[in-house]
Design an enzyme around this catalytic site. Structure first.
Site, short mmCIF file in Angstrom:
data_model
loop_
_atom_site.label_atom_id
_atom_site.label_comp_id
_atom_site.label_asym_id
_atom_site.label_seq_id
_atom_site.Cartn_x
_atom_site.Cartn_y
_atom_site.Cartn_z
N PHE A 140 0.85 -1.23 0.06
CA PHE A 140 0.12 0.03 -0.08
C PHE A 140 0.96 1.20 0.11
CE2 PHE A 140 -2.25 3.79 1.42
CZ PHE A 140 -3.72 3.48 0.85
N ASP A 225 9.28 3.06 2.11
CA ASP A 225 8.30 3.77 2.70
C ASP A 225 7.80 3.63 3.95
OD1 ASP A 225 5.50 4.71 3.13
OD2 ASP A 225 4.58 3.85 1.14
N LYS A 254 2.24 11.17 7.26
CA LYS A 254 1.41 11.07 8.58
C LYS A 254 1.84 11.39 9.90
CE LYS A 254 -1.04 7.02 6.87
NZ LYS A 254 -0.67 6.03 5.98
#
Ligand SMILES: *Cc1c(COP(=O)(O)O)cnc(C)c1O
Length: 399
Positions: A140, A225, A254
């Site tokens: 993802f 990531d 985030k």
């Protein structure tokens, strides 16, 4: 207004691209959130790890208020007095050389893809438009067309084509598969240190070390990531530290703002970002002074308040207490730091029913895929709060 009225408004006017729990939140502080009826819950999702510092952290709030009164947006057509400071603090903290600031996580991923492609053509001599990037199954990395072009989740891709070429998918956790997939046109390997959205999938020990060596031998860039695993979540500042390696490009987002504002960044340990020249890439909001001031405060909170070590200690405690739960329907309990998951057997009827009941008991969790519950509370959680959570969750998860 009542909760059902807010829900009705969302249903009537909003696109239905989410299926949230029907809890309407209006306030948050630390690990706690409150709904419009005044019910209190522990947040065990932390907005997918964006609020690692806890809800409405006072120091980040104060930095945001101060900066918002001064200067919010200049665009990168002009300079501002926060950007350079964020660069230096990020580089000092992560031992990086260069930073490129963006807003959402997906934008950081897109930026990395552009940078390694250009680096492949200019530095590695890959023929024009032939650059390949290797990625993993069940990844993802976000929701843009290019990023979903290499998703293996049909829900993410069905009816959204045509897709961007130039990606090759290999199994996750299999270093030999990476070695076998590299060609003369490969420029990079993009991977999550732990696959968060896939259900907290932890690769075998040594995987990242092997991957690092393979990328070095082939002269390709390793892009990690860390948008979900980074900034303390797994008990280290970056998850790569568990294996003592350094990526060539690291993506963070985030928790870089502690949940106040979309802030992401590409960190580079080589000269890969150096291939980008004025005018070739950018973002109106990327690197704006408000984002930078918020990110600077969010990073300081992680370090000054010892949240990274706390994540390691509380994660160990949370994991061992979850492992005490006895239920033959549970297939596995796993985690690193405060990124934890309980996986049920496929026959058990799905994780959603458990999340609904956990919510009744004051714990907000979200199922990921069909059978997995992720536990990822803010890193400010205390030992008593971990015990509070497990004491409430245990009767539900063992039934
Ligand atoms: C959340 C996430 C993204 C995308 O971030 P957005 O801010 O939602 O675009 C990318 N990669 C990983 C690993 C993530 O968890």
């Amino acid at each position: 207004m009542r909760a059902d009225e807010y829900i009705q408004l969302e249903d009537q006017y909003g696109a239905h691209n989410y299926k949230p729990l029907d809890v309407v939140l209006s306030r948050g502080s630390g690990v706690w959130v409150w709904d419009v009826d005044g019910n209190q819950y522990m947040d065990c999702l932390s907005a997918y790890s964006a609020v690692n510092q806890g809800h409405c952290h006072p120091r980040i709030l104060s930095a945001m208020q101060t900066q918002a009164e001064r200067l919010t947006l200049t665009s990168r057509a002009f300079r501002n007095d926060q950007l350079g400071l964020l660069y230096r603090e990020l580089c000092d903290l992560t031992r990086s050389h260069k930073v490129l600031p963006m807003n959402s996580g997906a934008e950081a991923v897109e930026t990395a893809i552009k940078a390694v492609r250009k680096w492949g053509y200019l530095v590695r001599g890959v023929p024009e438009n032939k650059a390949e990037i290797i990625v993993c199954a069940d990844n993802f990395h976000g929701r843009t067309i290019t990023i979903i072009s290499f998703s293996t989740d049909p829900t993410s891709t069905t009816d959204f084509g045509p897709f961007t070429p130039g990606f090759r998918v290999i199994p996750y956790g299999d270093a030999q598969a990476l070695a076998d997939a590299i060609t003369d046109n490969t420029v990079a390997f993009l991977v999550e240190p732990i696959q968060g959205e896939a259900g907290v999938i932890i690769p075998p020990d040594g995987y990242l070390r092997k991957v690092r060596r393979i990328c070095d031998d082939a002269g390709i860039a390793l892009i990690l990531d860390e948008i979900q695993t980074g900034l303390g979540r797994t008990g280290k500042l970056l998850a790569e530290e568990h294996e003592g390696i350094e990526a060539d490009l690291t993506l963070i987002g985030k928790a870089l703002s502690g949940g106040f504002y979309p802030v992401s960044a590409v960190l580079s340990n080589t000269e890969i970002l150096g291939v980008l020249k004025p005018g070739e890439h950018g973002s109106t909001f990327g690197g704006n002074p408000l984002a930078c001031a918020v990110a600077r405060a969010a990073l300081r909170v992680l370090v000054d308040e010892g949240l990274i070590g706390n994540a390691a200690r509380m994660g160990d405690h949370f994991l061992s207490r979850l492992r005490e739960i006895e239920n033959p329907d549970i297939r596995e309990v796993r985690g690193k730091g405060l990124l934890l998951a309980v996986e049920f057997h496929p026959e058990a009827g799905g994780a959603r029913q458990y999340c609904e009941r956990l919510r009744q008991a004051g714990l907000l969790c979200k199922e990921t895929h069909h059978d997995i519950i992720r536990f990822a509370p803010p890193l400010v959680i205390t030992r008593d709060q971990v015990d509070w959570a497990v004491d409430r969750a245990a009767p539900i998860l063992s039934a």
